[in-house]
Design an enzyme around this catalytic site. Sequence first.
Site, PDB file in Angstrom:
ATOM      1  N   GLU A  84     -12.924 -71.234-106.164  1.00  0.00           N
ATOM      2  CA  GLU A  84     -12.835 -72.594-105.601  1.00  0.00           C
ATOM      3  C   GLU A  84     -14.202 -73.260-105.562  1.00  0.00           C
ATOM      4  O   GLU A  84     -15.180 -72.677-105.065  1.00  0.00           O
ATOM      5  CB  GLU A  84     -12.241 -72.516-104.186  1.00  0.00           C
ATOM      6  CG  GLU A  84     -11.952 -73.886-103.605  1.00  0.00           C
ATOM      7  CD  GLU A  84     -11.296 -73.837-102.225  1.00  0.00           C
ATOM      8  OE1 GLU A  84     -10.809 -72.767-101.816  1.00  0.00           O
ATOM      9  OE2 GLU A  84     -11.287 -74.885-101.561  1.00  0.00           O
ATOM     10  N   LYS A 262      -8.365 -70.545 -92.742  1.00  0.00           N
ATOM     11  CA  LYS A 262      -8.452 -70.412 -94.202  1.00  0.00           C
ATOM     12  C   LYS A 262      -9.867 -70.755 -94.661  1.00  0.00           C
ATOM     13  O   LYS A 262     -10.431 -70.114 -95.547  1.00  0.00           O
ATOM     14  CB  LYS A 262      -7.429 -71.328 -94.887  1.00  0.00           C
ATOM     15  CG  LYS A 262      -7.292 -71.117 -96.392  1.00  0.00           C
ATOM     16  CD  LYS A 262      -8.260 -71.958 -97.215  1.00  0.00           C
ATOM     17  CE  LYS A 262      -8.088 -71.730 -98.707  1.00  0.00           C
ATOM     18  NZ  LYS A 262      -9.092 -72.452 -99.515  1.00  0.00           N
ATOM     19  N   HIS A 376     -16.140 -81.976-102.821  1.00  0.00           N
ATOM     20  CA  HIS A 376     -15.328 -81.348-103.854  1.00  0.00           C
ATOM     21  C   HIS A 376     -15.379 -82.113-105.167  1.00  0.00           C
ATOM     22  O   HIS A 376     -15.175 -81.544-106.235  1.00  0.00           O
ATOM     23  CB  HIS A 376     -13.852 -81.313-103.406  1.00  0.00           C
ATOM     24  CG  HIS A 376     -13.504 -80.076-102.634  1.00  0.00           C
ATOM     25  ND1 HIS A 376     -13.072 -78.938-103.250  1.00  0.00           N
ATOM     26  CD2 HIS A 376     -13.524 -79.798-101.311  1.00  0.00           C
ATOM     27  CE1 HIS A 376     -12.835 -78.011-102.330  1.00  0.00           C
ATOM     28  NE2 HIS A 376     -13.103 -78.511-101.143  1.00  0.00           N
TER      29      HIS A 376
END
Length: 421
Positions: A84, A262, A376
């Site tokens: 990721e 998470k 991101h």
Amino acid sequence: MTDKGKSSQVSGFYKLPIGKRVEFVKNFSGLNEEETKLFSSCLDMDIADRMIENVLGTFEIPLGIAVNFLINGKEYLIPMAIEESSVVAAASNAAKIARIKGGFKTECTDPLMIGQIQILHMKDVAEAAQKILAKKKEILQLANEQDKILVKFGGGAKDLEVRILDSPLGKMIVTHLIVDVRDAMGANAVNTMCEALAPLLEELTGSKVRLKILSNLADKRIVKAKAVFDKERIGGESVVDAFLESYNLATIDPYRAATHNKGIMNGIDALIIATGNDFRAIEAGAHAYASRSGQYTSLSLYYKDKNGNLVGELELPMAVGIIGGAGNIHPKAKLCKKILGIKTAKELAEIVASLGLAQNFAAVFALSTVGIQKGHMSLHAKNIAVMAGAKGDEIDKVASQMVKEGKIKLERAEEILKEIR
Ligand code: NAD
């Protein structure tokens, strides 16, 4: 610099070409030429074939390095195996902020794992429980005969607990064998002991033993990490307040807590995988521990100190080893342990918890301020550029153009690619 003159603090690391980054890690961790070459190699097929069954090949994910970590006064570069984007950058940035107030401070219990032995079909459960407890010494002795090496290193079976549980099948006993596994994760060690004890427990209780396996809720093997995040560096008291408002939701709402945790596991799993440890075991333990009050909640705790700085704490079970398991076989896992310069499983657990806290701080900080998409997007844009067929220098050109336009879409990437070719 606090650790024999070397520092993990480095700015603009991400801008360096891969070769220069490798050079930095090589110098920091004292790697030799052969070890350095491992970074760009694949797992040998013979090794893979011995690790699991029905092997066809290997599956690669990127290995990055988180910089800036100062933990208990020691400098660390932290290897992270993760697919990721933004995670490694976020951890490095959080570690940089944490350094201002002295970095991460940790504490850790002894490496005590729990083995469970389930006993069923007893006439008198209380009497059976008494019989087991009366023979505790013999039971621990038999357990310790299974792993002389562990005992030699100061570990081994240390205690016994007997729990009586109600079930739809009637009352049952679950005997907990408490084993100090030293520098191992401990699953094989504990399982072997539990299996060896089954006949003795059946004989003592005159009943049937069914399950004999360790518990992944390793709540006697707890690690804690703490850091203070400087109020001014993160944007002042209003940002600290915004952070605490965001965090608060994770303490009361399982829907948010799952995502919050998470984010913690983003960092934790990446290091667990890089060191060849069992990430399913760590995940299972973490989430079960997050539910220990009866309601699933945040694994981390945040509050303000008397000066208004943000204090973060993370506490969770940490069944990690530096001996045994895949970490003993996988050459890159061995390399990652060398990069960390760790001497004990306890030290690894403390790094894991610090990384989890850094990751969590970074995520909640971004969510409370600019949102996470900003971070991101530039890596996401690069992925889209590659999907559009960009190669080499084209990838950065297409990606930065899309970020500039605020339009990160495959069609746009294809158009830009045509324009620049
Ligand atoms: P292991 O059996 O490979 O190695 C541990 C052994 O190494 C010890 O039992 C001891 O004999 C020896 N040893 C030598 N030096 C030591 C030291 N300094 N400290 C401790 N032990 C030392 O590994 P393990 O840690 O017992 O088991 C880990 C493996 O078990 C992982 O691969 C995991 O995936 C797997 N596993 C997990 C589960 C689960 O989590 N539910 C269940 C089964 C198996």
